[in-house]
Every structure is written in structure tokens, then in C-alpha cells.
Design a protein around this motif. Structure first.
Motif, short mmCIF file in Angstrom:
data_model
loop_
_atom_site.label_atom_id
_atom_site.label_comp_id
_atom_site.label_asym_id
_atom_site.label_seq_id
_atom_site.Cartn_x
_atom_site.Cartn_y
_atom_site.Cartn_z
N ALA A 270 0.89 -1.28 -0.19
CA ALA A 270 0.11 -0.20 0.09
C ALA A 270 0.86 1.19 -0.06
O ALA A 270 0.69 1.93 0.77
CB ALA A 270 -0.94 0.07 1.29
N GLN A 271 1.79 1.36 -1.02
CA GLN A 271 2.80 2.63 -1.19
C GLN A 271 2.90 2.76 -2.55
O GLN A 271 3.23 1.75 -3.37
CB GLN A 271 3.62 2.41 -0.53
N VAL A 272 2.90 4.14 -2.92
CA VAL A 272 3.32 4.20 -4.38
C VAL A 272 4.22 5.40 -4.43
O VAL A 272 4.29 6.39 -3.61
CB VAL A 272 2.12 4.67 -5.36
N PHE B 178 3.07 8.21 -1.76
CA PHE B 178 1.82 8.30 -1.00
C PHE B 178 1.58 6.97 -0.45
O PHE B 178 1.87 5.86 -1.07
CB PHE B 178 0.91 9.21 -1.58
N ARG B 179 1.02 6.78 0.88
CA ARG B 179 0.52 5.66 1.43
C ARG B 179 -0.90 5.67 2.31
O ARG B 179 -1.08 6.95 2.55
CB ARG B 179 1.73 4.83 2.15
N TYR C 148 -3.56 6.38 -0.31
CA TYR C 148 -3.00 5.26 -1.24
C TYR C 148 -4.50 4.57 -1.47
O TYR C 148 -4.88 4.21 -2.65
CB TYR C 148 -2.35 4.06 -0.67
N ARG C 149 -5.51 4.50 -0.52
CA ARG C 149 -6.75 4.08 -0.61
C ARG C 149 -7.74 4.97 -1.59
O ARG C 149 -8.70 4.30 -2.03
CB ARG C 149 -7.22 3.97 0.82
N HIS D 296 -6.60 7.80 -7.54
CA HIS D 296 -6.04 9.04 -7.88
C HIS D 296 -5.67 8.90 -9.64
O HIS D 296 -5.93 7.68 -10.12
CB HIS D 296 -4.42 8.82 -7.15
N THR E 261 6.42 5.38 -12.25
CA THR E 261 5.65 4.70 -11.17
C THR E 261 6.17 3.59 -10.55
O THR E 261 6.34 2.78 -11.44
CB THR E 261 4.24 4.81 -11.39
N ARG F 157 5.80 0.65 -7.54
CA ARG F 157 5.17 -0.08 -6.63
C ARG F 157 6.00 -1.22 -6.27
O ARG F 157 6.44 -1.96 -7.00
CB ARG F 157 4.00 -0.52 -6.97
#
Length: 116
Positions: free
Chosen positions: A4-6, A47-48, A52-53, A56, A95, A97
Motif C-alpha cells: 500500500a505505497q506508491v 503516498f500511502r 493510497y486507498r 488517484h 511509477t 510499486r
């Protein structure tokens, strides 16, 4: 599949990334953005958690009006005000992940050139 992070590295032109509540968070497709972040050239956004949820996105437009009703959280930091509407140029976005399942390592990153 992903942690859960990008991390998004913006090269070339600037753009506005919008964050909206997802259906799981009680949002809908027509809802206005909760917040936006102006991505400068050579910037890194990580972001996380709650961000993240959220959904975006970077809309396909030729300029990014920065004024209301959309709150841009980093306007003062980038030296712009809410009357600005920077034009977009050619943008390269990297990007990253982290893949949770080692058998899915072929999906480590994406490099996209987005024409305007």
C-alpha cells in the motif's frame, strides 16, 4: 498484489494529480476531488495510507487550473496561487510499486510517455 505505497517520479512537464474517495471509502465517480497535488518537473511523490486507498488520477488536459473548488495542497510550496493555470508539456512519469507476491515480479514498474 501490491504493498500500500506508491512512488511517482515526474519528469518533463508539470501536472495535477487528483485524489477522490473510492467506492470503499463512500465516494462515487462523480464526486469532486478531496485534494490535489501539483507535480513539478523532477518531483517525487510518495503516498500511502489513506491517500493510497483513494482513487488517484491525472486527467488528460492541456492546462491545469489550480483554483477552487479543488484544493491543491502544495500551492504555496511550489510558488503558485489559485489563479494560475500552468500549461502542460510532454510529461514522463515513472511509477514504482512493491509487488507482494514474488511470482509477480514481472510487474515491478511502469514507464509511460504521455503525449498531450
Amino acid at each position: 498484489m501490491f504493498d500500500a505505497q506508491v512512488a511517482t517520479l515526474t519528469l518533463g512537464g508539470t501536472c495535477l494529480m487528483r485524489f477522490q474517495r473510492s467506492a470503499e471509502e463512500g465516494g462515487g465517480a462523480g464526486d469532486p476531488p478531496v485534494a490535489s497535488v501539483f507535480l513539478e518537473r523532477r518531483s517525487l511523490l510518495v503516498f500511502r495510507g489513506p491517500a493510497y486507498r483513494m482513487l488517484h488520477s491525472i486527467p488528460a488536459v492541456t492546462c491545469d487550473p489550480l483554483g477552487p473548488p479543488e484544493p491543491v495542497v502544495n500551492l504555496a510550496r511550489v510558488g503558485l496561487d489559485d489563479r494560475a493555470a500552468p500549461e502542460r508539456g510532454r510529461r514522463i512519469s515513472v511509477t514504482l510499486r512493491r509487488v507482494r507476491d514474488p511470482s509477480q515480479r514481472w510487474m515491478l514498474g511502469v514507464l509511460r510517455v504521455i503525449p498531450y
